[in-house]
Structure formats: structure tokens, C-alpha cells
Design a protein around this motif. Structure first.
Motif, PDB file in Angstrom:
ATOM      1  N   GLY A   9      90.006  35.683  65.297  1.00 42.27           N
ATOM      2  CA  GLY A   9      89.065  35.982  66.383  1.00 42.27           C
ATOM      3  C   GLY A   9      88.960  37.474  66.653  1.00 42.27           C
ATOM      4  O   GLY A   9      89.336  37.947  67.734  1.00 42.27           O
ATOM      5  N   THR A  10      88.417  38.225  65.677  1.00 42.31           N
ATOM      6  CA  THR A  10      88.549  39.689  65.749  1.00 42.31           C
ATOM      7  C   THR A  10      87.230  40.454  65.868  1.00 42.31           C
ATOM      8  O   THR A  10      87.206  41.650  65.581  1.00 42.31           O
ATOM      9  N   ASN A  11      86.157  39.768  66.239  1.00 38.22           N
ATOM     10  CA  ASN A  11      84.903  40.530  66.377  1.00 38.22           C
ATOM     11  C   ASN A  11      84.742  41.140  67.766  1.00 38.22           C
ATOM     12  O   ASN A  11      83.802  41.891  68.013  1.00 38.22           O
ATOM     13  N   SER A  12      85.657  40.821  68.691  1.00 38.75           N
ATOM     14  CA  SER A  12      85.575  41.419  70.026  1.00 38.75           C
ATOM     15  C   SER A  12      86.938  41.310  70.708  1.00 38.75           C
ATOM     16  O   SER A  12      87.874  40.739  70.153  1.00 38.75           O
ATOM     17  N   GLY A  13      87.032  41.884  71.904  1.00 38.77           N
ATOM     18  CA  GLY A  13      88.192  41.688  72.776  1.00 38.77           C
ATOM     19  C   GLY A  13      89.527  42.089  72.178  1.00 38.77           C
ATOM     20  O   GLY A  13      89.652  43.085  71.466  1.00 38.77           O
ATOM     21  N   PHE A  14      90.565  41.290  72.506  1.00 38.32           N
ATOM     22  CA  PHE A  14      91.930  41.593  72.056  1.00 38.32           C
ATOM     23  C   PHE A  14      91.998  41.655  70.532  1.00 38.32           C
ATOM     24  O   PHE A  14      92.715  42.486  69.969  1.00 38.32           O
ATOM     25  N   GLY A  15      91.282  40.735  69.883  1.00 38.26           N
ATOM     26  CA  GLY A  15      91.364  40.656  68.422  1.00 38.26           C
ATOM     27  C   GLY A  15      90.877  41.935  67.760  1.00 38.26           C
ATOM     28  O   GLY A  15      91.554  42.494  66.886  1.00 38.26           O
ATOM     29  N   LEU A  16      89.722  42.420  68.199  1.00 44.61           N
ATOM     30  CA  LEU A  16      89.172  43.657  67.616  1.00 44.61           C
ATOM     31  C   LEU A  16      90.093  44.836  67.924  1.00 44.61           C
ATOM     32  O   LEU A  16      90.404  45.642  67.029  1.00 44.61           O
ATOM     33  N   ALA A  17      90.553  44.927  69.157  1.00 44.97           N
ATOM     34  CA  ALA A  17      91.450  46.037  69.522  1.00 44.97           C
ATOM     35  C   ALA A  17      92.771  45.945  68.755  1.00 44.97           C
ATOM     36  O   ALA A  17      93.350  46.972  68.378  1.00 44.97           O
ATOM     37  N   ALA A  18      93.235  44.723  68.489  1.00 47.51           N
ATOM     38  CA  ALA A  18      94.491  44.553  67.736  1.00 47.51           C
ATOM     39  C   ALA A  18      94.311  44.962  66.275  1.00 47.51           C
ATOM     40  O   ALA A  18      95.204  45.575  65.681  1.00 47.51           O
ATOM     41  N   VAL A  19      93.163  44.632  65.695  1.00 48.42           N
ATOM     42  CA  VAL A  19      92.891  45.065  64.310  1.00 48.42           C
ATOM     43  C   VAL A  19      92.990  46.582  64.230  1.00 48.42           C
ATOM     44  O   VAL A  19      93.662  47.144  63.346  1.00 48.42           O
ATOM     45  N   LYS A  20      92.337  47.256  65.177  1.00 47.14           N
ATOM     46  CA  LYS A  20      92.345  48.730  65.171  1.00 47.14           C
ATOM     47  C   LYS A  20      93.770  49.258  65.333  1.00 47.14           C
ATOM     48  O   LYS A  20      94.180  50.195  64.641  1.00 47.14           O
ATOM     49  N   ARG A  21      94.540  48.664  66.239  1.00 47.46           N
ATOM     50  CA  ARG A  21      95.904  49.138  66.509  1.00 47.46           C
ATOM     51  C   ARG A  21      96.809  48.963  65.286  1.00 47.46           C
ATOM     52  O   ARG A  21      97.489  49.905  64.859  1.00 47.46           O
ATOM     53  N   PHE A  22      96.812  47.755  64.722  1.00 44.67           N
ATOM     54  CA  PHE A  22      97.728  47.519  63.596  1.00 44.67           C
ATOM     55  C   PHE A  22      97.310  48.343  62.382  1.00 44.67           C
ATOM     56  O   PHE A  22      98.174  48.891  61.686  1.00 44.67           O
ATOM     57  N   ALA A  23      96.010  48.457  62.136  1.00 43.78           N
ATOM     58  CA  ALA A  23      95.556  49.277  60.994  1.00 43.78           C
ATOM     59  C   ALA A  23      95.965  50.727  61.214  1.00 43.78           C
ATOM     60  O   ALA A  23      96.433  51.397  60.285  1.00 43.78           O
ATOM     61  N   SER A  24      95.812  51.213  62.448  1.00 46.36           N
ATOM     62  CA  SER A  24      96.149  52.624  62.705  1.00 46.36           C
ATOM     63  C   SER A  24      97.654  52.871  62.604  1.00 46.36           C
ATOM     64  O   SER A  24      98.090  53.992  62.388  1.00 46.36           O
ATOM     65  N   GLU A  25      98.454  51.800  62.737  1.00 47.18           N
ATOM     66  CA  GLU A  25      99.911  51.937  62.608  1.00 47.18           C
ATOM     67  C   GLU A  25     100.360  51.709  61.165  1.00 47.18           C
ATOM     68  O   GLU A  25     101.553  51.595  60.890  1.00 47.18           O
ATOM     69  N   GLY A  26      99.402  51.575  60.237  1.00 41.22           N
ATOM     70  CA  GLY A  26      99.753  51.476  58.814  1.00 41.22           C
ATOM     71  C   GLY A  26      99.901  50.071  58.274  1.00 41.22           C
ATOM     72  O   GLY A  26     100.330  49.886  57.137  1.00 41.22           O
ATOM     73  N   TRP A  27      99.561  49.063  59.103  1.00 41.22           N
ATOM     74  CA  TRP A  27      99.632  47.680  58.620  1.00 41.22           C
ATOM     75  C   TRP A  27      98.395  47.335  57.790  1.00 41.22           C
ATOM     76  O   TRP A  27      97.304  47.874  58.035  1.00 41.22           O
ATOM     77  N   ASN A  28      98.550  46.414  56.836  1.00 40.81           N
ATOM     78  CA  ASN A  28      97.395  45.731  56.250  1.00 40.81           C
ATOM     79  C   ASN A  28      97.002  44.615  57.211  1.00 40.81           C
ATOM     80  O   ASN A  28      97.879  43.954  57.772  1.00 40.81           O
ATOM     81  N   VAL A  29      95.705  44.427  57.377  1.00 39.74           N
ATOM     82  CA  VAL A  29      95.248  43.419  58.334  1.00 39.74           C
ATOM     83  C   VAL A  29      94.280  42.449  57.657  1.00 39.74           C
ATOM     84  O   VAL A  29      93.311  42.866  57.030  1.00 39.74           O
ATOM     85  N   VAL A  30      94.578  41.155  57.776  1.00 40.69           N
ATOM     86  CA  VAL A  30      93.603  40.123  57.422  1.00 40.69           C
ATOM     87  C   VAL A  30      93.005  39.661  58.748  1.00 40.69           C
ATOM     88  O   VAL A  30      93.721  39.104  59.597  1.00 40.69           O
ATOM     89  N   ALA A  31      91.731  39.937  58.938  1.00 40.26           N
ATOM     90  CA  ALA A  31      91.078  39.679  60.221  1.00 40.26           C
ATOM     91  C   ALA A  31      90.061  38.558  60.043  1.00 40.26           C
ATOM     92  O   ALA A  31      89.350  38.523  59.039  1.00 40.26           O
ATOM     93  N   THR A  32      90.001  37.635  61.015  1.00 39.62           N
ATOM     94  CA  THR A  32      89.015  36.560  60.869  1.00 39.62           C
ATOM     95  C   THR A  32      87.891  36.676  61.899  1.00 39.62           C
ATOM     96  O   THR A  32      88.104  37.134  63.030  1.00 39.62           O
TER      97      THR A  32
END
Ligand SMILES: NC(=O)c1ccc[n+]([C@@H]2O[C@H](COP(=O)([O-])OP(=O)(O)OC[C@H]3O[C@@H](n4cnc5c(N)ncnc54)[C@H](OP(=O)(O)O)[C@@H]3O)[C@@H](O)[C@H]2O)c1
Length: 287
Positions: A9-32
Motif C-alpha cells: 500500500g505505497t502510493n500514498s500515506g505511511f506506505g509512500l513515506a516509508a518507501v522514501k525513508r527505507f530507500a534513503s537509508e540504503g534499503w532495497n524496497v519492494v513496494a506494492t
């Protein structure tokens, strides 16, 4: 080697903000996302693969888990974030709405978790973070079905936390207070609400604040994923979320519930007002 996280659930809200946070911390992210139009929503963010998933489709969970693991070669964490808000008095909500709420918020979440557990168990590591809600901790009126779905998520997380402990797998739940996200533009609202309910609805929702920024809850999701505290299940976020366990601890659950109930019925005590103020001011509540 970079770690990999799956976030639903990453097109808005917590999910989108979490994708940005984890990616910026160097994680690979699989986002749905569940709509094709959002497949490009993470363009420009490095190390993110965006896949389609409707979490209410239990039959899609195992194939999705295989695709998610293949995307970067392994998965270290799963954040079950996708969910929505069914709102209105129970009397005016159809049983179809009730089932659909649980299908997405509970059964879909369980099916996806189940699809990743064998991998986490075999690799003897993994973190599962489920989005509950402060309303799953204490029950809110006019959203009792949503609250019940989030209470189910909380109990599920606690049970699984112990069940998977021997395998080095952590299971946690995040309990956000109100946050200003698009969830409130997508409410599945009950139809034909009898007029009798209107004063109560106005009273209860009229007293709600505007809500925190999604990044506040992303801080809690981040902590839950990385803090290494396998025994801790509950992470509260937002001032109106964090105040609840503190107040419950000080008053005991029964006294706390009476305070909450009186406030919801339009008769907040001076003690309750001071707690709400403490929450608003993000200061520690003191009796
Ligand atoms: N905002 C709050 O105050 C608050 C408080 C407590 C808990 N929560 C919980 O936090 C989570 C995230 O909410 P949010 O506030 O960030 O809302 P949001 O901006 O609406 O994000 C929810 C995400 O879940 C997705 N989703 C909904 N149903 C889905 C389904 N069947 N399959 C796949 N994806 C689905 C949405 O996709 P679409 O855009 O396609 O619908 C969206 O990407 C939810 O579980 C919510 O219940 C929110």
C-alpha cells in the motif's frame, strides 16, 4: 549487503513515506500498489521495485511472495501497511462492507504474512510489522468494524510474536493516532444512517484534531524494523497515540475506559481534558 523490505500500500500515506525513508537509508524496497496507474509512483527513488498487489486477494499472496523475494534475492522485513477505513454506525453498514473490511485489513494481511513466514523461518531472521491503529487498542464509535479489524491485527501480532520467536523472527504492531493521509478521502461509508446517530457522530468527530504528518508513524515503523527488540510488540505513534498507553498505565484500563467513554459522549472530565492537552502538546502526561 543492503537489506530488503517489502511494504504494501505505497502510493500514498505511511506506505509512500516509508518507501522514501527505507530507500534513503540504503534499503532495497519492494513496494506494492494495487492500481496500474501507480506503478510509476516511485520513479526516481533508487532501489525500489514497484509491484501490483491487491492484498484482499488471498490467492495472490504466495506468487507475490516469490516475486518479491526474487526482486532483490532475499527479503529481511515485511510491513503490512495496506488498509482502509470503513466508517459509520454498525446498523447502517452492510455485512458486505463488514466482510470486505476484514478481507483487506485482516485476512489479506494474514495471507501475506503466511506467505513470507516459511522464508523467514528457514533463514532464521525476519521482521514483520503490521499496521494496527489506536482505535484497535480501545475501540472507537462509528468505526467499530474498522477498530475491530485493527484489534484483530494487534492480537494476531502478539500471538505470532511468540510463535516465531524460536526462529529469530520478530513480529510487531504499530498503533498510530490520527494522521493526515488520503485514507480519509477513500472512506467506505455506511449508507442510510438513521438521523438518531447524527448528534453523536458530530460530537465525536467534531472533537478530533487534524492529525500528524505520515513521517511521524514512519519513525515508529523504522524503529520497529531496526531496533532488534524481539520482545517488543507495540509501537504507538503520534501524540494522540502515544498518550493512550501512558494514560492506561496510570489510570488502569477500566478507569481509562470510563474517561474515554465520557469524553466520547460529550462529557470530558478535567482529567481527560488535561490528557488531551498533554497529547496535543506532545508532552509527557503527568497526573
Ligand atoms: N491515517 C491514519 O490516521 C491512520 C491511523 C491508524 C492506522 N492507519 C492505518 O495505516 C495504514 C496506512 O494508511 P494511510 O493513512 O497511509 O492511508 P492511505 O494513504 O490511504 O494508504 C493506504 C494504502 O493502502 C492501499 N490499499 C487499500 N486497500 C488495499 C488493497 N485491497 N490492496 C492493496 N492495497 C490497498 C491504498 O491503495 P489505494 O490508494 O489504491 O486505495 C494505499 O496505498 C492503513 O492500514 C490504515 O488503516 C492509518
Amino acid at each position: 549487503m543492503s537489506k530488503t523490505i517489502v511494504i504494501t500500500g505505497t502510493n500514498s500515506g505511511f506506505g509512500l513515506a516509508a518507501v522514501k525513508r527505507f530507500a534513503s537509508e540504503g534499503w532495497n524496497v519492494v513496494a506494492t500498489v494495487r492500481k496500474e496507474e501507480y506503478l510509476t509512483v516511485h520513479d526516481g527513488i533508487t532501489n525500489v521495485k514497484t509491484l501490483l498487489l491487491d492484498v484482499s486477494d488471498e490467492g495472490a499472496a504466495e506468487a507475490f511472495a516469490r516475486d518479491a523475494i526474487a526482486a532483490f534475492g532475499r527479503v529481511d522485513a515485511l510491513v503490512n501497511n495496506a488498509g482502509y477505513y470503513q466508517m459509520g454506525p454498525l446498523e447502517a453498514s452492510s455485512m458486505e462492507q463488514v466482510h470486505q473490511q476484514f478481507q483487506t485489513n485482516v485476512f489479506g494481511l494474514m495471507a501475506l504474512t503466511k506467505a513470507f513466514v516459511p522464508t523467514f523461518r528457514e533463514q532464521r531472521s525476519g521482521v514483520i510489522v503490521n499496521l494496527s491503529s489506536i482505535s484497535g487498542d480501545q475501540g472507537y464509535p462509528y468505526t467499530s468494524v474498522y477498530a475491530a479489524s485493527k484489534a484483530a491485527v494487534a492480537a494476531f501480532s502478539e500471538g505470532l510474536n511468540v510463535e516465531l520467536a524460536d526462529f529469530g523472527v520478530s513480529v510487531k504492531a504499530v498503533f498510530p493516532g490520527a494522521h493526515a493521509t488520503r485514507i480519509f478521502t477513500k472512506i467506505d461509508i455506511a449508507g442510510n444512517v438513521p438521523d438518531d446517530y447524527q448528534p453523536g457522530i458530530q460530537r465525536f468527530f467534531g472533537a478530533q484534531g487534524t492529525g500528524s504528518a505520515p513521517e511521524v508513524t514512519v519513525d515508529a515503523i523504522w524503529a520497529a524494523v531496526v531496533d532488534g527488540d524481539q520482545a517488543r510488540v507495540r509501537y504507538y505513534s503520534g501524540p494522540d497515540g502515544e498518550i493512550v498507553p501512558r494514560a492506561q498505565q496510570m489510570l488502569g484500563r477500566d478507569w481509562y475506559w470510563r474517561e474515554f467513554r465520557n469524553a466520547a459522549l460529550g462529557n470530558p472530565s478535567p482529567l481527560w481534558k488535561s490528557m488531551v492537552r498533554a497529547g496535543d502538546e506532545q508532552v509527557e502526561f503527568k497526573l
